[in-house]
Design an enzyme around this catalytic site. Sequence first.
Site, mmCIF file in Angstrom:
data_model
loop_
_atom_site.group_PDB
_atom_site.id
_atom_site.type_symbol
_atom_site.label_atom_id
_atom_site.label_comp_id
_atom_site.label_asym_id
_atom_site.label_seq_id
_atom_site.Cartn_x
_atom_site.Cartn_y
_atom_site.Cartn_z
ATOM 1 N N GLY A 19 0.815 -1.231 0.000
ATOM 2 C CA GLY A 19 0.000 0.000 0.000
ATOM 3 C C GLY A 19 0.840 1.268 0.000
ATOM 4 N N ILE A 25 -5.530 3.883 -6.155
ATOM 5 C CA ILE A 25 -6.625 3.272 -5.388
ATOM 6 C C ILE A 25 -6.417 1.764 -5.199
ATOM 7 C CG2 ILE A 25 -9.164 2.975 -5.367
ATOM 8 C CD1 ILE A 25 -8.965 5.891 -5.770
ATOM 9 N N ALA A 26 -5.952 1.093 -6.250
ATOM 10 C CA ALA A 26 -5.761 -0.360 -6.135
ATOM 11 C C ALA A 26 -4.688 -0.668 -5.090
ATOM 12 C CB ALA A 26 -5.374 -0.951 -7.484
ATOM 13 N N SER A 27 -3.603 0.086 -5.115
ATOM 14 C CA SER A 27 -2.524 -0.132 -4.140
ATOM 15 C C SER A 27 -3.051 0.057 -2.717
ATOM 16 C CB SER A 27 -1.367 0.835 -4.435
ATOM 17 O OG SER A 27 -0.569 1.091 -3.309
ATOM 18 N N ASN A 100 7.106 3.608 -16.480
ATOM 19 C CA ASN A 100 7.669 4.663 -15.638
ATOM 20 C C ASN A 100 9.197 4.648 -15.627
ATOM 21 O OD1 ASN A 100 5.071 3.504 -13.707
ATOM 22 N ND2 ASN A 100 5.004 5.564 -14.558
ATOM 23 N N ARG A 128 9.636 4.343 -5.069
ATOM 24 C CA ARG A 128 10.019 4.356 -6.474
ATOM 25 C C ARG A 128 11.229 5.255 -6.714
ATOM 26 N NH1 ARG A 128 5.649 3.174 -10.860
ATOM 27 N NH2 ARG A 128 7.607 2.258 -11.573
ATOM 28 N N GLU A 162 7.717 10.873 -14.145
ATOM 29 C CA GLU A 162 7.339 9.460 -14.075
ATOM 30 C C GLU A 162 7.359 8.808 -15.455
ATOM 31 O OE1 GLU A 162 5.335 7.964 -10.922
ATOM 32 O OE2 GLU A 162 6.309 9.484 -9.700
ATOM 33 N N HIS A 230 -1.454 8.558 -13.087
ATOM 34 C CA HIS A 230 -0.676 8.792 -14.310
ATOM 35 C C HIS A 230 -1.667 9.031 -15.447
ATOM 36 C CE1 HIS A 230 2.718 6.105 -12.517
ATOM 37 N NE2 HIS A 230 3.095 7.367 -12.436
ATOM 38 N N ASN A 341 -1.987 -3.769 -7.739
ATOM 39 C CA ASN A 341 -1.130 -2.671 -7.278
ATOM 40 C C ASN A 341 -1.253 -1.471 -8.214
ATOM 41 O OD1 ASN A 341 0.240 -2.617 -4.871
ATOM 42 N ND2 ASN A 341 1.902 -3.952 -5.544
ATOM 43 N N CYS A 347 1.069 -0.175 -18.177
ATOM 44 C CA CYS A 347 2.074 0.184 -17.171
ATOM 45 C C CYS A 347 3.276 -0.735 -17.254
ATOM 46 C CB CYS A 347 1.513 0.044 -15.757
ATOM 47 S SG CYS A 347 0.116 1.078 -15.403
HETATM 48 O O1 SUG Z 1 3.530 3.953 -9.194
HETATM 49 N N1 SUG Z 1 2.151 0.990 -8.024
HETATM 50 C C1 SUG Z 1 2.611 1.770 -9.134
HETATM 51 C C2 SUG Z 1 1.780 1.506 -10.356
HETATM 52 C C3 SUG Z 1 2.384 2.148 -11.571
HETATM 53 C C4 SUG Z 1 1.482 2.091 -12.741
HETATM 54 N N2 SUG Z 1 2.109 2.646 -13.877
HETATM 55 C C5 SUG Z 1 1.502 3.352 -14.838
HETATM 56 N N3 SUG Z 1 0.303 3.842 -14.694
HETATM 57 N N4 SUG Z 1 2.148 3.570 -15.926
HETATM 58 C C6 SUG Z 1 2.618 3.257 -8.764
HETATM 59 O O2 SUG Z 1 1.688 3.706 -8.091
HETATM 60 C C7 SUG Z 1 2.248 0.108 -5.765
HETATM 61 C C8 SUG Z 1 3.275 -0.321 -4.779
HETATM 62 C C9 SUG Z 1 2.751 -0.777 -3.445
HETATM 63 O O3 SUG Z 1 1.732 -0.283 -2.992
HETATM 64 O O4 SUG Z 1 3.423 -1.631 -2.850
HETATM 65 C C10 SUG Z 1 2.850 0.888 -6.890
HETATM 66 O O5 SUG Z 1 3.947 1.403 -6.771
#
Ligand code: SUG
Length: 416
Positions: A19, A25-27, A100, A128, A162, A230, A341, A347
């Site tokens: 998270g 939101i998914a993360s 990214n 990141r 990014e 993004h 995530n 992505c």
């Molecule tokens: O940066 N998720 C990435 C997902 C990146 C998606 N990339 C594009 N849309 N191009 C981010 O949010 C989740 C990591 C965590 O929660 O452990 C994460 O980093």
Amino acid sequence: MLTEINFDGIIGPSHNYAGLSLGNIASANNAGSVSAPRAAALQGIAKMRANLALGLPQGFFMPLDRPNIGWLDRLATDMASAEPHLRAASFSASSMWAANAATVSPAPDTRDGRCHLTIANLMTMPHRSHEWTGTLAQLQIAFADQRHFAVHGPVPAPFGDEGAANHMRLCDGHGAPGVEIFVYGKAGGRFPARQHIEAGKAIARRHGLAPERTLFIQQSETAIAAGAFHNDVVAVANETVLFTHEQAFEDREAAYAAIRAAFPPLQIVEVPASAVSLADAIKSYLFNAQLVSLPGGGQALVLPSEAQAVPTVWGWLEAMVAGNGPIRKLVPVDVRQSMANGGGPACLRLRVVADPATVDPRFIATPERLDLAERIIAEYWPESIAPDALADPALADTVRTARAALLSALDLEALG
Ligand code: SUG
């Protein structure tokens, strides 16, 4: 012969749900869930195979060395004593989201006629922010041929960048000169705006782009607040086509007019908010699709299977492909582990327009090399990671051993 090559990040053995990404939101929703790194990486390999089967050139990048002990050391801590959020950040497998990794300007767009790549600094999210060194090492090998490529270090702080997730290119064909669009966010909303306008401007200057074929467009604040962290969560472009949600850009009419003025052949395929809400777009990730040119003509959307589960979305897409627009085919793929995530098919890949013969062949996917990777993943990747396992030193060993086995199998030990 210039062609678009999609380089996918192979999903690393430390893939987990901590998270870590505010505004994703998914993360946030999956924080604390048990991850399945082996299944995740196999899903990624299957997606690459599906794209090869469509006749598309495919490449890949290796997972980075995790946990990142050097980063913890610079923070004056280590695996044993780090606070949980730093430990989780050091373990993140987030380099899988290769969109990214960098911003790419193909050779026909640049002053010196080389393909330019600028590594993304990813400085907004701590987990990141330490990706770029490992990614740079990799791009310097893959694109070492300086007659054809120029690989640049990151834009300096405080300008968040990014990479290709906030960059679109329109052109008559991948090998023809294009119009490059840098989409930026403005800070101040409830979620961070990760892409700064100054980063895009610096990249455009550094890559030697022609000002009349370069645009800077503001991402909609409503979209960021709804979870579009993004631009590639709400819009994607390929050749003459811009596939976009109605609410992707802050000033829709001005954005469309500016793009059309710079690129008159533009075809906009817009999904109205009345048909698909921003919330459904973000839940289904229909725009986080690979919009690809099929070798036999026409374009296809390689999109997450989650899009099939949202009736408004799937209904809209089916009607679209039944019409006579430029997008003719839907190819759902299962990347559920990455999706949980916040990372869909788009992505997971970095698009590079290049002659495949000029790229280090160790980064090019063939069915045989994917077989090799698959065998290593099946043998070495952990089946699952529960959140408390990150504190177990045995996990760090498992993860390092797994990556080392992959580097060795693919002749990439140089990445160490
Ligand atoms: O940066 N998720 C990435 C997902 C990146 C998606 N990339 C594009 N849309 N191009 C981010 O949010 C989740 C990591 C965590 O929660 O452990 C994460 O980093």
